[in-house]
Design an enzyme around this catalytic site. Structure first.
Site, PDB file in Angstrom:
ATOM      1  CD  GLU A 171      -2.957  -0.891  -0.056  1.00 37.04           C
ATOM      2  OE1 GLU A 171      -3.017   0.222  -0.622  1.00 37.04           O
ATOM      3  OE2 GLU A 171      -3.628  -1.867  -0.439  1.00 37.04           O
TER       4      GLU A 171
ATOM      5  CE1 TYR B 244      -6.673   2.855  -0.140  1.00 31.08           C
ATOM      6  CE2 TYR B 244      -4.298   3.135   0.094  1.00 31.08           C
ATOM      7  CZ  TYR B 244      -5.373   2.464  -0.440  1.00 31.08           C
ATOM      8  OH  TYR B 244      -5.170   1.389  -1.250  1.00 31.08           O
TER       9      TYR B 244
ATOM     10  CG  ASP C 181      -7.733   4.222  -3.812  1.00 34.25           C
ATOM     11  OD1 ASP C 181      -8.973   4.220  -4.033  1.00 34.25           O
ATOM     12  OD2 ASP C 181      -6.958   3.441  -4.391  1.00 34.25           O
TER      13      ASP C 181
END
Length: 370
Positions: A52, A135, A153
């Site tokens: 991520e 996020y 996102d």
């Protein structure tokens, strides 16, 4: 659509948003169409976390080889926490946004010290780690721990803007908070991670920024923007300021088989990266540019050089800056008392150091000329 008067649609309050069948249809599509990505082989929190962070502002295809190399070098939180920063930056070299790598390692050290190497599984604890925003926290908690947390996102913002015909500016933090509330309502019990990944996948493969593929969309029937014919006009996003142009003269100073490099400050843009010396100037003639470069080298490195020839020109754009770089080959004449952040390095030494993308291109040119 020109001249057509569209009816005004009001924002549906989060507590009233219930779309029966939306999650079911989206997950059915995801189960059959999801991409085979290296970070999806399991739900290890560390693997999810690294992926991520790498995927922030970076394309999936670009990340794949970097991710596999990074995981091979630093397979655990402990391995990353204990690694020299130079090795971490070298493994990140080319991905850009290098503060991500530093924050990732700083947070890994914190996880090692405070949590015994186990990434925390609560929103309150994980949010305290450096570099982890809403996020990333939502992605780790949902994918690795099946916590019903939203992971919103840019892809998800776009999907929900179209799905619910939201005309809020997605560049504003308040809009993100609104979408997080909306996503939270439709996360299915027991499949939070798959649902969040399905939304991201939908935005990446179908609900594209331009020319969305509405006819192949698995949630076609739920989309208000498509029903109104305005899917190409959403989401609404305020225009960012254009990057400031910085004009730089760059010196490739050779002394025998070694070249002069310096390390950037430990804070700020490209912190701690190595680079060729650069001098900012608005000079507009060749002679003035060379003189500015010579003066800069005298002042910063206490050396005299001869500018021998132009090597290359290149442009590199950051989110807020655009470097216009003119690169000159120079020969060292005298001056050995270098500041602590500078050194002459051989080709073998250069290979082990981390350089920004723009300076990697200069390195490639030097190698090809040798």
């Amino acid at each position: 659509m020109a001249g057509k008067k569209r009816k005004a649609l009001t924002y549906t309050l989060p507590e009233e948003f219930h779309v029966f069948g939306f999650s079911r249809d989206l997950l059915a599509w995801y189960d059959s169409q999801k991409r085979d990505l290296p970070w999806r082989i399991n739900r290890d929190p560390y693997r999810v976390w690294v992926s991520e962070i790498m995927l922030q502002q970076t394309r999936v295809e670009t990340v794949k080889p970097y991710y596999q190399n990074f995981m091979a070098k630093f397979p655990t939180v402990a391995a990353l926490a204990e690694a020299p920063e130079e090795e971490v930056l070298k493994a990140w070299e080319g991905l850009g946004y290098y503060s991500r790598a530093r924050n990732l390692q700083a947070a890994a050290r914190e996880v090692q010290e405070r949590y015994g190497g186990v990434i925390p599984d609560t929103p309150e604890e994980i949010a305290t780690l450096k570099g982890i925003g809403p996020y990333t926290a939502g992605a780790i908690l949902s994918i690795a721990y099946e916590k019903p947390e939203p992971a919103v996102d840019g892809n998800v913002m776009r999907v929900f803007s179209r799905l619910l015909y939201l005309t809020d500016d997605i560049a504003k933090p308040a809009t993100r908070v609104k979408v997080e509330h909306l996503v939270r309502q439709v996360i299915p019990h027991g499949r939070a991670g798959d649902f969040n990944q399905a939304l991201m996948e939908l935005g990446a493969l179908v609900c594209l920024p331009r020319t969305p593929q509405c006819l192949t969309c698995p949630v076609f029937d739920y989309c208000l923007a498509r029903k109104e014919g305005v899917q190409d006009e959403l989401p609404v996003k305020g225009k960012a300021k254009p990057p400031r142009v910085v004009r730089l003269q760059v010196a490739v100073v050779m002394r025998g088989d070694a070249v002069l490099i310096n390390k950037r400050p430990e804070q700020g843009l490209l912190a701690g990266m190595w680079e060729f010396p650069m001098v900012e100037t608005d000079a507009d003639t060749r002679s003035l540019k060379q003189e500015a470069l010579l003066q800069g080298l005298r002042q910063r490195f206490g050396m005299e050089v001869e500018v021998t020839e132009p090597l290359m020109e290149l442009t590199h754009t950051f989110s807020h800056l655009q470097w216009h770089m003119e690169v000159w080959r120079c020969d060292w004449i005298e001056g050995d008392d270098l500041p602590p952040n500078a050194r002459f390095a051989t080709a073998d030494e250069l290979a082990g150091l981390a350089f920004p993308v723009a300076h990697q291109k200069i390195l490639e040119t030097i190698k090809s000329d040798r």
